[in-house]
Design an enzyme around this catalytic site. Sequence first.
Site, PDB file in Angstrom:
ATOM      1  N   HIS A 195     101.650  27.624  11.787  1.00  0.00           N
ATOM      2  CA  HIS A 195     100.706  27.967  11.033  1.00  0.00           C
ATOM      3  C   HIS A 195     100.034  29.047  11.608  1.00  0.00           C
ATOM      4  CE1 HIS A 195      96.252  27.123  10.534  1.00  0.00           C
ATOM      5  NE2 HIS A 195      96.556  27.324   9.410  1.00  0.00           N
ATOM      6  N   HIS A 251      93.779  36.918  10.322  1.00  0.00           N
ATOM      7  CA  HIS A 251      93.343  35.768  10.319  1.00  0.00           C
ATOM      8  C   HIS A 251      91.828  35.858  11.100  1.00  0.00           C
ATOM      9  CE1 HIS A 251      93.127  31.312  11.442  1.00  0.00           C
ATOM     10  NE2 HIS A 251      93.055  31.438  10.302  1.00  0.00           N
TER      11      HIS A 251
END
Length: 320
Positions: free
Chosen positions: A36, A113
Site C-alpha cells: 500500500h 502521499h
Amino acid sequence: MKTRPTGNCCNADWMGSLAPKLTTMPLKHLAVPGSHDSFSFWVDEKAPVGPDQKAVVKHLAAVFRLLAKKVMKKWSMTQNLTFKEQLEGGIRYFDLRVSSKPGEPGHEIYFIHGLFGHKVRDGLNDINNFLNAHRREVVFLDFNHHYAMNEEHHRYLIHMLQDVFGSKLCKMCVVEEISLSYLWEQRYQVLVFYHHPSAARCPLMWPGHKIPAPWANTTDTTKLIQFLETTLEERAKYGAFHVSQAILTPQVQTIVQGLVRGLRNYLVERNLPTIMTWVESQKPGVDGVNIITSDFVELVDFASTVIKLNNLLLDDKAIR
C-alpha cells in the site's frame, strides 16, 4: 514488533517457481502480495506539502514548517523497503499515487502521499532493472491517483511508461485469458492500470475498473475484516483482478492521539497480528483472494504468507 531482515531475496523468483498447474491458471485466481502506497519509503520533508492534502494541512505546514512535516512524515510513510527490496521479498503489486510539483517548469512527475517522494522515472527504472534480471516475474503497476496533472503531464507519464518498459508491457485483453504461462510466452512482465481517461486510447494502459481495490476506510480491525469478506463475495461479477486492501486508515482523531508516534507505531504494529490471521485463513481461486496489500510489508512475513496460499490451489477441492 521487530522488523524482519530487509535483504531477504528468497522470493525474488517466486512466480517462475510455481507449479505448472498454477502458471496456467488465470492470474486473477492466484494470490499475489502487494504493498500500500508502495513508494512512500522516502518522502521529501524540504519540498512543499503535496496537492493531495487539504487546505488546512497546507496552512499548518506553512505555519509550523519543518516540525509539521516531520509529523506528516510519520503518518505518510507506509513502507520502509525500497522498490528493489520489496520486489526481492516477493511484492508484485504496487499502489502508485503521482503528482506534478505545482509551479515547477516542465512535466516532471513525482510519487506523492502527503509529501513528495522520488521522481516516478527513478522508481520505474528500479522496477525495470529487477525485471531484466528476473524474466519470469510479473508486476502490477496501479496508477490510481493523479494530482496537479493536465493532459501534457499525462502524455508525458504514459510515454515514460512505454519508454521504460517497452515490449514488457502487456496489451489489454480479457482478464480471464491472462495467466503466467501466457505472459511468459508473450514476454510480457508489466501490467499497468491507469485510472484516468487520458489513457483510454492506449491499449497498453489497462483501465482502472479492471483492478478494483475497495477501501474500508476504518481504524477498526473487525470492520475491516467484515468489509474484506463482503467485497470478496462480490468480486466475481466484475470479471477483473481484485485487490483486498488489508490496511487500516487513520482518521483525524487517530492522528491527534498518536501524533508523535506515527502510523507504524500507533496503528499498524498492534493490529497487524489480527489482520495477518485473516490473511492466513484465506484461499485464492474463483471466489477467493487475488491481490492482498499491506502497510510495512517487512514487519511480518507478509509476502511469503500470501504466496503460500497458492499451494491450496494444488488441491482441486480448494478451488472455489
